[in-house]
Design a protein around this motif. Structure first.
Motif, PDB file in Angstrom:
ATOM      1  N   ALA A  16      24.249  37.465  12.677  1.00 17.23           N
ATOM      2  CA  ALA A  16      22.904  37.950  12.353  1.00 17.23           C
ATOM      3  C   ALA A  16      22.242  37.035  11.319  1.00 17.23           C
ATOM      4  O   ALA A  16      21.065  36.685  11.445  1.00 17.23           O
ATOM      5  CB  ALA A  16      22.975  39.382  11.825  1.00 17.23           C
ATOM      6  N   GLY A  27       9.620  41.408  13.256  1.00 12.35           N
ATOM      7  CA  GLY A  27       9.739  41.513  11.803  1.00 12.35           C
ATOM      8  C   GLY A  27       8.384  41.448  11.117  1.00 12.35           C
ATOM      9  O   GLY A  27       8.191  42.039  10.070  1.00 12.35           O
ATOM     10  N   ILE A  77      14.220  40.087   8.487  1.00 15.56           N
ATOM     11  CA  ILE A  77      14.386  41.497   8.840  1.00 15.56           C
ATOM     12  C   ILE A  77      14.435  41.657  10.357  1.00 15.56           C
ATOM     13  O   ILE A  77      15.282  42.385  10.893  1.00 15.56           O
ATOM     14  CB  ILE A  77      13.231  42.334   8.250  1.00 15.56           C
ATOM     15  CG1 ILE A  77      13.320  42.330   6.721  1.00 15.56           C
ATOM     16  CG2 ILE A  77      13.292  43.769   8.762  1.00 15.56           C
ATOM     17  CD1 ILE A  77      12.170  43.030   6.049  1.00 15.56           C
ATOM     18  N   GLY A  78      13.552  40.950  11.068  1.00 19.19           N
ATOM     19  CA  GLY A  78      13.530  41.035  12.525  1.00 19.19           C
ATOM     20  C   GLY A  78      14.856  40.617  13.136  1.00 19.19           C
ATOM     21  O   GLY A  78      15.400  41.308  13.989  1.00 19.19           O
ATOM     22  N   LEU A 125      17.897  40.377  11.670  1.00 14.96           N
ATOM     23  CA  LEU A 125      18.991  41.277  11.303  1.00 14.96           C
ATOM     24  C   LEU A 125      18.904  42.567  12.115  1.00 14.96           C
ATOM     25  O   LEU A 125      19.899  43.041  12.663  1.00 14.96           O
ATOM     26  CB  LEU A 125      18.932  41.604   9.810  1.00 14.96           C
ATOM     27  CG  LEU A 125      19.236  40.463   8.842  1.00 14.96           C
ATOM     28  CD1 LEU A 125      19.152  40.949   7.414  1.00 14.96           C
ATOM     29  CD2 LEU A 125      20.614  39.878   9.098  1.00 14.96           C
ATOM     30  N   SER A 126      17.683  43.138  12.218  1.00 18.47           N
ATOM     31  CA  SER A 126      17.590  44.443  12.872  1.00 18.47           C
ATOM     32  C   SER A 126      17.846  44.303  14.376  1.00 18.47           C
ATOM     33  O   SER A 126      18.504  45.166  14.950  1.00 18.47           O
ATOM     34  CB  SER A 126      16.244  45.107  12.596  1.00 18.47           C
ATOM     35  OG  SER A 126      15.207  44.219  12.822  1.00 18.47           O
ATOM     36  N   ILE A 127      17.354  43.233  15.001  1.00 16.11           N
ATOM     37  CA  ILE A 127      17.606  43.111  16.448  1.00 16.11           C
ATOM     38  C   ILE A 127      19.097  42.966  16.732  1.00 16.11           C
ATOM     39  O   ILE A 127      19.655  43.675  17.564  1.00 16.11           O
ATOM     40  CB  ILE A 127      16.818  41.927  17.043  1.00 16.11           C
ATOM     41  CG1 ILE A 127      15.358  42.330  17.213  1.00 16.11           C
ATOM     42  CG2 ILE A 127      17.401  41.507  18.393  1.00 16.11           C
ATOM     43  CD1 ILE A 127      14.543  41.409  18.053  1.00 16.11           C
ATOM     44  N   LEU A 168      21.677  43.811  14.864  1.00 17.65           N
ATOM     45  CA  LEU A 168      22.473  44.984  14.491  1.00 17.65           C
ATOM     46  C   LEU A 168      22.174  46.192  15.386  1.00 17.65           C
ATOM     47  O   LEU A 168      23.089  46.887  15.812  1.00 17.65           O
ATOM     48  CB  LEU A 168      22.243  45.335  13.011  1.00 17.65           C
ATOM     49  CG  LEU A 168      22.687  44.229  12.046  1.00 17.65           C
ATOM     50  CD1 LEU A 168      22.433  44.639  10.605  1.00 17.65           C
ATOM     51  CD2 LEU A 168      24.156  43.885  12.230  1.00 17.65           C
ATOM     52  N   VAL A 169      20.881  46.429  15.686  1.00 19.32           N
ATOM     53  CA  VAL A 169      20.531  47.580  16.538  1.00 19.32           C
ATOM     54  C   VAL A 169      21.093  47.390  17.940  1.00 19.32           C
ATOM     55  O   VAL A 169      21.609  48.322  18.557  1.00 19.32           O
ATOM     56  CB  VAL A 169      18.998  47.773  16.576  1.00 19.32           C
ATOM     57  CG1 VAL A 169      18.613  48.767  17.659  1.00 19.32           C
ATOM     58  CG2 VAL A 169      18.485  48.242  15.237  1.00 19.32           C
ATOM     59  N   TRP A 184      24.691  48.231  17.798  1.00 20.98           N
ATOM     60  CA  TRP A 184      24.896  49.658  17.585  1.00 20.98           C
ATOM     61  C   TRP A 184      24.639  50.438  18.867  1.00 20.98           C
ATOM     62  O   TRP A 184      25.410  51.319  19.249  1.00 20.98           O
ATOM     63  CB  TRP A 184      23.968  50.121  16.456  1.00 20.98           C
ATOM     64  CG  TRP A 184      24.012  51.571  16.182  1.00 20.98           C
ATOM     65  CD1 TRP A 184      25.072  52.284  15.716  1.00 20.98           C
ATOM     66  CD2 TRP A 184      22.932  52.505  16.362  1.00 20.98           C
ATOM     67  NE1 TRP A 184      24.728  53.608  15.598  1.00 20.98           N
ATOM     68  CE2 TRP A 184      23.429  53.766  15.989  1.00 20.98           C
ATOM     69  CE3 TRP A 184      21.615  52.394  16.798  1.00 20.98           C
ATOM     70  CZ2 TRP A 184      22.634  54.912  16.035  1.00 20.98           C
ATOM     71  CZ3 TRP A 184      20.837  53.534  16.842  1.00 20.98           C
ATOM     72  CH2 TRP A 184      21.339  54.769  16.469  1.00 20.98           C
ATOM     73  N   LEU A 222       8.088  45.012  11.167  1.00 24.14           N
ATOM     74  CA  LEU A 222       8.962  45.853  10.346  1.00 24.14           C
ATOM     75  C   LEU A 222       8.714  45.637   8.861  1.00 24.14           C
ATOM     76  O   LEU A 222       8.763  46.564   8.069  1.00 24.14           O
ATOM     77  CB  LEU A 222      10.433  45.550  10.680  1.00 24.14           C
ATOM     78  CG  LEU A 222      10.895  45.975  12.067  1.00 24.14           C
ATOM     79  CD1 LEU A 222      12.307  45.478  12.323  1.00 24.14           C
ATOM     80  CD2 LEU A 222      10.847  47.486  12.203  1.00 24.14           C
TER      81      LEU A 222
END
Lengths: 128, 308
Positions: free
Chosen positions: B34, B250, B260-261, B263-265, B267-268, B271, B298
């Motif tokens: 990430a 992001g 942020i974009g 990391l979130s893509i 990780l999500v 998950w 985000l």
């Protein structure tokens, strides 16, 4: 400005988008019997369609039609002839690899060249 | 001062991650991935958000960095500092060469011409039979660092990625705050006016393109080391699209959005994939909703709440 003339732009765009999707769906009907049907079958066509539009000139239907034929020919002939062409200069095994990758690259090389020389495409849409 | 609060918080969170329950092998691998993709996204942000040049060929920079590792590994050169220098240099040079043509265009044409060069790099990589061709190349081991093998250690690699991500982020912000960045921004807003003021935007934009390419090469070098495997799929246009999506999701207003974009893509995605095999059915609509309703991305959420 067009909205001020009483045109519902949102609706117009929606209809155009829907009509484009309908045509693409029709192309799918034609393609299914001769290509293999799989979830990713649109990926290669998607990128080639973009290439066609840019080479033909954005907004030009005549350009898209002619560019589609040109791109199709470059792609097919490149892939089939390049390996043989390369054998004139190289040993058989590297010739096959270099030829295959050059054949796939040819369309993109053509696009880069055309964009560098004629940024508005081969058959630009007439303004107005 | 306030603009540094968010990044510092994120940095602290990532630094603490191995010690607050994310120290297992797979979690560390995921976080490293990430952070490396975040680095690539920040370099793409420099083009998209900073210079207003939307590139769809950024995966090529990543791939060139990764293939620098492969080619040097094959030649028995495994010193990380040397490899990193070669990776950055090669990617920046590729960006300079292709950018010399691409930067002359703008808008859709820039997207398409960067895509064209990206595809050329992709097909070149898949024809490199000596380095595995389509099948890819498995590295024997990670690069050494100043002669020692400490990059093999998971925690050390985590902090290496974190440190480089922070360095890249700061570099991008400093760059955009400098005279150079102001010219880029001026050329983005109104190229004609920038020219009238006596600046040649072309040279500034080409330099930005080369810098972004170099950072992309560094990220590719790290990615190859993180996965210890390199394949032409590193250069596929879908990955360029993913990177672009990270930046836009992001928020293009700041490089923090890119981090942020990314990391979130990553990780999500992970998950959701754990919850169900049909995770794309959830992921797709989520992305569409985010684009429809989060105009600032985000990173713009706090500002939305502040305005109420």
């Amino acid at each position: 400005m067009v909205a001020a003339l009483g045109v519902d732009i949102r609706r117009l765009f929606m209809l155009v988008f829907g009509f484009g999707a309908m045509l693409a769906g029709f192309a799918g009907v034609m393609a299914a019997p001769i290509l293999s049907v799989e979830p990713g079958m649109g990926d290669t066509v998607l990128i080639l369609a973009f290439v066609v539009i840019v080479i033909g000139g954005i907004g030009s239907i005549r350009g898209a039609f002619l560019a589609a034929l040109i791109v199709g020919l470059i792609e097919t002939l490149g892939r089939s002839l390049m390996p043989d062409l390369m054998r004139l200069f190289l040993a058989p095994s590297p010739a096959r690899q270099v030829g295959a990758s050059l054949g796939s690259m040819l369309v993109y090389m053509a696009m880069a060249l055309i964009l560098a020389v004629r940024p508005r495409g081969l058959f630009p849409a007439r303004a107005g | 001062m306030r603009s540094w609060l968010g990044p510092l918080l994120l940095l602290a969170l990532l630094a603490a991650a191995p010690f607050i329950g994310f120290g297992q092998g797979w979690a560390m691998t995921l976080l490293a991935r990430a952070m490396i993709l975040a680095m690539a996204a920040v370099s793409l942000w420099l083009l998209v958000g900073g210079a207003g040049m939307v590139s769809l060929g950024h995966a090529a920079m990543l791939g060139i960095g990764a293939y620098a590792v492969v080619i040097l590994d094959d030649a028995r050169v495994t010193e990380g500092l040397v490899v990193a220098a070669v990776a950055i240099g090669a990617a920046a040079r590729f960006a300079l060469l292709t950018g010399a043509v691409a930067v002359r265009t703008s808008g859709v044409h820039f997207i398409m011409i960067t895509l064209a060069f990206g595809q050329m790099a992709f097909f070149t990589a898949s024809s490199l039979a000596a380095y595995g061709g389509d099948d890819g190349y498995t590295l024997y081991a990670r690069n050494t660092f100043a002669g020692t093998g400490w990059m093999e250690d998971r925690v050390a690699f985590h902090f290496l990625c974190l440190g480089l991500l922070a360095a890249v982020y700061i570099k991008c912000r400093v760059l955009m705050a400098s005279r150079f960045g102001r010219v880029l921004r001026a050329a983005r807003e109104n190229p004609l006016r920038a020219q009238a003021l006596g600046f040649a935007p072309y040279r500034y934009q080409l330099t930005a393109y080369a810098i972004a390419g170099g950072i992309g090469g560094l990220a590719g070098m790290l990615l190859a080391n993180a996965t210890e495997f390199v394949a032409p799929s590193f250069l596929a246009w879908q990955r360029s699209g993913d990177l672009l999506f990270m930046v836009i999701l992001g928020g293009v207003a700041s490089p923090l959005g890119a981090v942020i974009g990314a990391l979130s893509i990553v990780l999500v995605e992970e998950w959701l994939a754990e919850l169900t095999t049909h995770w794309r059915m959830i992921f797709g609509p989520l992305l569409i909703l985010a684009v429809l309703f989060l105009r600032g991305g985000l990173a713009g959420i706090p500002a939305m709440f502040r305005r109420g």
